[in-house]
Design a protein around this motif. Sequence first.
Motif, short mmCIF file in Angstrom:
data_model
loop_
_atom_site.label_atom_id
_atom_site.label_comp_id
_atom_site.label_asym_id
_atom_site.label_seq_id
_atom_site.Cartn_x
_atom_site.Cartn_y
_atom_site.Cartn_z
N ASN A 172 13.36 8.33 2.12
CA ASN A 172 12.10 8.36 1.36
C ASN A 172 11.31 9.63 1.64
OD1 ASN A 172 12.81 5.87 0.40
ND2 ASN A 172 11.04 4.79 1.21
N GLN A 174 0.84 -1.19 0.00
CA GLN A 174 0.00 0.00 0.00
C GLN A 174 0.89 1.25 0.00
OE1 GLN A 174 -2.57 0.24 3.37
NE2 GLN A 174 -3.52 2.15 2.72
N VAL A 175 0.59 2.15 -0.93
CA VAL A 175 1.38 3.37 -1.05
C VAL A 175 0.81 4.45 -0.13
CG1 VAL A 175 2.15 5.18 -2.62
CG2 VAL A 175 1.99 2.81 -3.42
N GLN A 176 1.71 5.11 0.57
CA GLN A 176 1.30 6.24 1.41
C GLN A 176 2.28 7.38 1.26
OE1 GLN A 176 0.80 4.57 5.49
NE2 GLN A 176 -1.28 5.33 5.32
N TYR A 215 0.72 9.39 -7.18
CA TYR A 215 0.11 9.30 -5.86
C TYR A 215 0.09 10.68 -5.22
CZ TYR A 215 1.25 4.39 -6.64
OH TYR A 215 1.36 3.13 -7.17
N ALA A 247 7.34 8.94 2.04
CA ALA A 247 6.65 7.96 1.21
C ALA A 247 6.95 6.55 1.68
CB ALA A 247 7.10 8.12 -0.24
N SER A 248 5.97 5.69 1.49
CA SER A 248 6.16 4.26 1.72
C SER A 248 5.43 3.50 0.62
CB SER A 248 5.64 3.86 3.11
OG SER A 248 4.27 4.17 3.23
N GLY A 249 5.96 2.32 0.32
CA GLY A 249 5.30 1.48 -0.68
C GLY A 249 5.72 1.76 -2.11
N ILE A 250 6.68 2.67 -2.31
CA ILE A 250 7.19 2.95 -3.65
C ILE A 250 8.72 2.96 -3.61
CG2 ILE A 250 5.20 4.31 -4.39
CD1 ILE A 250 6.86 6.86 -3.87
N THR A 251 9.33 2.79 -4.79
CA THR A 251 10.77 2.97 -4.91
C THR A 251 11.01 4.45 -5.08
OG1 THR A 251 10.93 0.81 -5.98
CG2 THR A 251 12.85 2.27 -6.15
N PHE A 252 11.22 5.10 -3.97
CA PHE A 252 11.18 6.56 -3.90
C PHE A 252 12.11 7.23 -4.90
CE2 PHE A 252 10.13 10.44 -1.79
CZ PHE A 252 11.28 11.20 -1.69
N TYR A 312 10.89 8.25 -8.41
CA TYR A 312 9.75 9.15 -8.56
C TYR A 312 10.19 10.60 -8.53
CZ TYR A 312 6.28 5.49 -8.10
OH TYR A 312 5.49 4.40 -8.33
#
Length: 114
Positions: A76, A1-3, A103, A24-29, A32
């Motif tokens: 992140n 889950q992305v936050q 997001y 950020a969490s849930g993504i390869t920061f 992005y």
Amino acid sequence: QVQLVESGGGLVQAGGSLRLSCTASGITFSMYSMTWYRQVSGKQRELVATISGGNRGGYADSVKGRFTISRDNAKNTVYLQMNSLKPEDTAVYYCYASSHRDYWGQGTQVTVSS
């Protein structure tokens, strides 16, 4: 889950400073681009500052020389250092992550009193 979780907003007098953070969490920061937007009730959301994965930044003319965007890929987190704040900077500030998917954070209120 992305936050995307923003923090650091608040009430400040004109001429003061605030630093916003977005974690950020849930993504390869690092892959992005990260952007700060702001929105005043009843108006369109506007871009404030953006930074690519390679640390190339850009700013709205209204904040150039006063705001600085930066990122710490190890944490992140993207930051927005806001100096010499003006009442017209009052808005809800949103964090936005963009790559192959996009997001939004939930926003943080910044209020600058005159």
